[in-house]
Design a protein around this motif. Structure first.
Motif, PDB file in Angstrom:
ATOM      1  N   TYR A   1      -5.899 -12.694  13.226  1.00  7.22           N
ATOM      2  CA  TYR A   1      -4.853 -12.782  14.245  1.00  7.22           C
ATOM      3  C   TYR A   1      -3.564 -13.348  13.675  1.00  7.22           C
ATOM      4  CZ  TYR A   1      -5.415 -17.879  14.954  1.00  7.22           C
ATOM      5  OH  TYR A   1      -5.440 -19.249  14.803  1.00  7.22           O
ATOM      6  N   ILE A   2      -2.480 -13.073  14.385  1.00  8.27           N
ATOM      7  CA  ILE A   2      -1.158 -13.550  13.990  1.00  8.27           C
ATOM      8  C   ILE A   2      -0.795 -14.748  14.841  1.00  8.27           C
ATOM      9  CG2 ILE A   2       1.295 -12.982  13.821  1.00  8.27           C
ATOM     10  CD1 ILE A   2       0.493 -10.069  13.473  1.00  8.27           C
ATOM     11  N   ARG A   3      -0.405 -15.818  14.167  1.00 11.15           N
ATOM     12  CA  ARG A   3      -0.017 -17.046  14.856  1.00 11.15           C
ATOM     13  C   ARG A   3       1.226 -17.604  14.164  1.00 11.15           C
ATOM     14  NH1 ARG A   3      -1.393 -18.610  19.948  1.00 11.15           N
ATOM     15  NH2 ARG A   3      -1.569 -20.862  20.161  1.00 11.15           N
ATOM     16  N   ASN A   4       2.305 -17.766  14.906  1.00  9.84           N
ATOM     17  CA  ASN A   4       3.556 -18.272  14.331  1.00  9.84           C
ATOM     18  C   ASN A   4       4.014 -17.424  13.142  1.00  9.84           C
ATOM     19  OD1 ASN A   4       3.565 -20.459  16.178  1.00  9.84           O
ATOM     20  ND2 ASN A   4       2.231 -21.640  14.822  1.00  9.84           N
ATOM     21  N   ASP A   5       3.912 -16.116  13.312  1.00 11.97           N
ATOM     22  CA  ASP A   5       4.357 -15.134  12.314  1.00 11.97           C
ATOM     23  C   ASP A   5       3.523 -15.137  11.040  1.00 11.97           C
ATOM     24  OD1 ASP A   5       6.500 -14.220  13.925  1.00 11.97           O
ATOM     25  OD2 ASP A   5       7.753 -15.872  13.238  1.00 11.97           O
ATOM     26  N   SER A   6       2.357 -15.772  11.069  1.00  7.39           N
ATOM     27  CA  SER A   6       1.470 -15.783   9.904  1.00  7.39           C
ATOM     28  C   SER A   6       0.098 -15.241  10.300  1.00  7.39           C
ATOM     29  CB  SER A   6       1.309 -17.210   9.356  1.00  7.39           C
ATOM     30  OG  SER A   6       2.554 -17.712   8.918  1.00  7.39           O
ATOM     31  N   THR A   7      -0.569 -14.606   9.340  1.00 10.44           N
ATOM     32  CA  THR A   7      -1.887 -14.036   9.597  1.00 10.44           C
ATOM     33  C   THR A   7      -2.980 -15.042   9.236  1.00 10.44           C
ATOM     34  OG1 THR A   7      -1.013 -11.864   9.007  1.00 10.44           O
ATOM     35  CG2 THR A   7      -3.388 -12.066   9.158  1.00 10.44           C
TER      36      THR A   7
ATOM     37  N   ASP B   1       0.793  -1.225   0.000  1.00 14.01           N
ATOM     38  CA  ASP B   1       0.000   0.000   0.000  1.00 14.01           C
ATOM     39  C   ASP B   1       0.828   1.278   0.000  1.00 14.01           C
ATOM     40  OD1 ASP B   1       0.993  -0.108   2.544  1.00 14.01           O
ATOM     41  OD2 ASP B   1      -0.945  -0.205   3.557  1.00 14.01           O
ATOM     42  N   GLU B   2       2.174   1.166   0.022  1.00 11.66           N
ATOM     43  CA  GLU B   2       2.997   2.363   0.150  1.00 11.66           C
ATOM     44  C   GLU B   2       3.171   3.125  -1.156  1.00 11.66           C
ATOM     45  OE1 GLU B   2       6.124  -1.078   0.125  1.00 11.66           O
ATOM     46  OE2 GLU B   2       4.047  -0.753   0.720  1.00 11.66           O
ATOM     47  N   TYR B   3       2.672   2.580  -2.273  1.00 10.38           N
ATOM     48  CA  TYR B   3       2.858   3.235  -3.563  1.00 10.38           C
ATOM     49  C   TYR B   3       1.608   3.979  -4.035  1.00 10.38           C
ATOM     50  CZ  TYR B   3       6.863   0.020  -3.832  1.00 10.38           C
ATOM     51  OH  TYR B   3       8.010  -0.668  -3.580  1.00 10.38           O
TER      52      TYR B   3
ATOM     53  N   ARG C   1      -8.048  -2.945  16.425  1.00 12.16           N
ATOM     54  CA  ARG C   1      -6.778  -3.635  16.683  1.00 12.16           C
ATOM     55  C   ARG C   1      -6.542  -3.608  18.201  1.00 12.16           C
ATOM     56  NH1 ARG C   1      -2.066  -4.102  13.385  1.00 12.16           N
ATOM     57  NH2 ARG C   1      -0.631  -5.529  14.435  1.00 12.16           N
ATOM     58  N   VAL C   2      -6.907  -4.680  18.872  1.00 10.37           N
ATOM     59  CA  VAL C   2      -6.830  -4.689  20.336  1.00 10.37           C
ATOM     60  C   VAL C   2      -5.391  -4.792  20.828  1.00 10.37           C
ATOM     61  CG1 VAL C   2      -9.156  -5.619  20.594  1.00 10.37           C
ATOM     62  CG2 VAL C   2      -7.208  -7.186  20.468  1.00 10.37           C
ATOM     63  N   ASN C   3      -4.537  -5.455  20.049  1.00 11.93           N
ATOM     64  CA  ASN C   3      -3.110  -5.535  20.391  1.00 11.93           C
ATOM     65  C   ASN C   3      -2.340  -5.888  19.119  1.00 11.93           C
ATOM     66  OD1 ASN C   3      -3.393  -8.382  20.076  1.00 11.93           O
ATOM     67  ND2 ASN C   3      -3.923  -8.605  22.235  1.00 11.93           N
TER      68      ASN C   3
ATOM     69  N   GLN D   1      -1.347 -11.565   4.081  1.00 16.06           N
ATOM     70  CA  GLN D   1      -1.301 -10.118   4.260  1.00 16.06           C
ATOM     71  C   GLN D   1      -0.901  -9.815   5.698  1.00 16.06           C
ATOM     72  OE1 GLN D   1      -4.512  -7.598   2.818  1.00 16.06           O
ATOM     73  NE2 GLN D   1      -5.262  -9.259   1.540  1.00 16.06           N
ATOM     74  N   ALA D   2      -0.214  -8.696   5.878  1.00 15.44           N
ATOM     75  CA  ALA D   2       0.153  -8.263   7.225  1.00 15.44           C
ATOM     76  C   ALA D   2      -1.072  -7.685   7.927  1.00 15.44           C
ATOM     77  CB  ALA D   2       1.264  -7.223   7.162  1.00 15.44           C
ATOM     78  N   LEU D   3      -1.094  -7.800   9.234  1.00 10.62           N
ATOM     79  CA  LEU D   3      -2.236  -7.307  10.007  1.00 10.62           C
ATOM     80  C   LEU D   3      -2.385  -5.798   9.873  1.00 10.62           C
ATOM     81  CD1 LEU D   3      -4.315  -8.845  11.642  1.00 10.62           C
ATOM     82  CD2 LEU D   3      -3.050  -8.295  13.715  1.00 10.62           C
ATOM     83  N   ASP D   4      -1.271  -5.092   9.763  1.00 13.88           N
ATOM     84  CA  ASP D   4      -1.321  -3.635   9.557  1.00 13.88           C
ATOM     85  C   ASP D   4      -2.050  -3.307   8.257  1.00 13.88           C
ATOM     86  OD1 ASP D   4       0.028  -3.034  11.876  1.00 13.88           O
ATOM     87  OD2 ASP D   4       1.988  -2.925  10.930  1.00 13.88           O
ATOM     88  N   GLN D   5      -1.741  -4.044   7.212  1.00 14.60           N
ATOM     89  CA  GLN D   5      -2.358  -3.823   5.910  1.00 14.60           C
ATOM     90  C   GLN D   5      -3.852  -4.113   5.960  1.00 14.60           C
ATOM     91  OE1 GLN D   5      -0.450  -5.981   2.736  1.00 14.60           O
ATOM     92  NE2 GLN D   5      -2.150  -5.697   1.339  1.00 14.60           N
ATOM     93  N   ILE D   6      -4.221  -5.199   6.632  1.00 20.76           N
ATOM     94  CA  ILE D   6      -5.642  -5.554   6.751  1.00 20.76           C
ATOM     95  C   ILE D   6      -6.397  -4.469   7.507  1.00 20.76           C
ATOM     96  CG2 ILE D   6      -7.262  -7.212   7.748  1.00 20.76           C
ATOM     97  CD1 ILE D   6      -5.045  -9.340   7.354  1.00 20.76           C
ATOM     98  N   GLY D   7      -5.778  -3.969   8.580  1.00 17.17           N
ATOM     99  CA  GLY D   7      -6.417  -2.932   9.381  1.00 17.17           C
ATOM    100  C   GLY D   7      -6.715  -1.668   8.600  1.00 17.17           C
ATOM    101  N   ASN D   8      -5.929  -1.421   7.551  1.00 18.97           N
ATOM    102  CA  ASN D   8      -6.135  -0.231   6.721  1.00 18.97           C
ATOM    103  C   ASN D   8      -7.190  -0.426   5.648  1.00 18.97           C
ATOM    104  OD1 ASN D   8      -4.187   1.337   8.062  1.00 18.97           O
ATOM    105  ND2 ASN D   8      -2.531   0.538   6.790  1.00 18.97           N
ATOM    106  N   THR D   9      -7.604  -1.668   5.416  1.00 15.17           N
ATOM    107  CA  THR D   9      -8.550  -1.931   4.329  1.00 15.17           C
ATOM    108  C   THR D   9      -9.951  -2.305   4.811  1.00 15.17           C
ATOM    109  OG1 THR D   9      -7.816  -4.238   4.195  1.00 15.17           O
ATOM    110  CG2 THR D   9      -6.711  -2.654   2.765  1.00 15.17           C
ATOM    111  N   VAL D  10     -10.095  -2.751   6.050  1.00 18.87           N
ATOM    112  CA  VAL D  10     -11.423  -3.073   6.568  1.00 18.87           C
ATOM    113  C   VAL D  10     -12.004  -1.849   7.268  1.00 18.87           C
ATOM    114  CG1 VAL D  10     -10.939  -5.530   6.838  1.00 18.87           C
ATOM    115  CG2 VAL D  10     -10.468  -3.976   8.737  1.00 18.87           C
TER     116      VAL D  10
END
Length: 253
Positions: A165-171, A83-85, A201-203, A185-194
């Protein structure tokens, strides 16, 4: 309508082509072109297409390099996992910015923006630039996610999702019916699209749906303990710095 696909992932390109053929069966599709060099060569020959679906990171660099070699006059829908572009994309004929993995609904939305832009110029002799930018750049919230499980692709509607959620470095996605899907997808990216109104994002590990929250309790050290309708692998704790924002989010809906 002539459409060109510029995409270095052949599986993604085929999926995009199939979706386009469902939405616009009359379209003539060229590509996919997997590199800057191939894209420049194709766009330099003959008449340009009416629309381009373009990945940003190609096999030999960023697709923005194409614009330095070819004058592109048609609208471009950028499809990317990053999403940075987005700002650079809208400087390069971009009418939409679709994050991977995309769904049919995402591509339908892109065609809607292209059609609105076309109608805009047909109806107005002098375009209102501010109105155009609001229409084009305004972000759209994702309504579904494309997932892969048991050697099959399927889509999960956002309203079916209790939490990410993230489990073992995977979403992963956890649905209200207990089904779980891996998500690339990274959780940060998902948080920006939903929807920020619907998800919080509780934690660092959890992004939860408001409808999944059963109750909230006070916990040690002024933390909050969030209990969901669906059991979570970890205890959901919100630190004291974030507690006020969370309670405000729950109240102001």
């Amino acid at each position: 309508m002539n459409i060109t696909i510029i995409e270095d992932e052949l599986r993604t390109a085929k999926s995009l082509e199939n979706i386009i053929r469902e939405i616009r069966p009359e379209a003539k599709i060229t590509g996919p072109y997997q590199s800057i060099e191939a894209s420049v060569s194709a766009l330099s020959e003959g008449q340009q297409p009416d629309l381009i679906f373009m990945d940003i990171q190609l096999a030999d660099g960023l697709s923005f390099e194409i614009f330095k070699s070819v004058k592109i006059t048609c609208p471009v829908v950028f499809c990317t996992a990053f999403d940075e572009y987005s700002l650079e994309a809208f400087k390069r004929n971009g009418v939409d910015y679709v994050l991977k993995p995309f769904s049919k609904e995402d591509i339908v939305g892109s065609f809607k923006k292209v059609d609105e832009l076309k109608n805009f110029f047909q109806q107005k002799s002098i375009p209102d630039l501010a109105e155009m930018l609001i229409s084009i750049v305004q972000p759209t919230e994702k309504t579904s996610f494309l997932v892969f499980k048991h050697q099959k692709y399927t889509t999960v509607q956002v309203e079916q999702i209790a939490f990410f959620y993230i489990r073992n470095d995977s979403t992963s996605i956890m649905c209200f019916d207990g089904q779980e899907f891996a998500l690339n997808q990274a959780l940060d990216q998902i948080g920006n699209t939903v929807s920020q109104k619907q998800f919080f994002r509780v934690n660092r590990q959890y992004l939860v749906n408001f409808k999944a929250i059963k109750e909230v309790e006070h916990y040690f050290l002024r933390k909050l303990y969030v209990k969901l309708l669906i059991e979570t692998p970890d205890k959901l704790l919100i630190n004291k710095e974030k507690s006020a924002n969370f309670l405000s989010w729950m109240e102001n809906r």
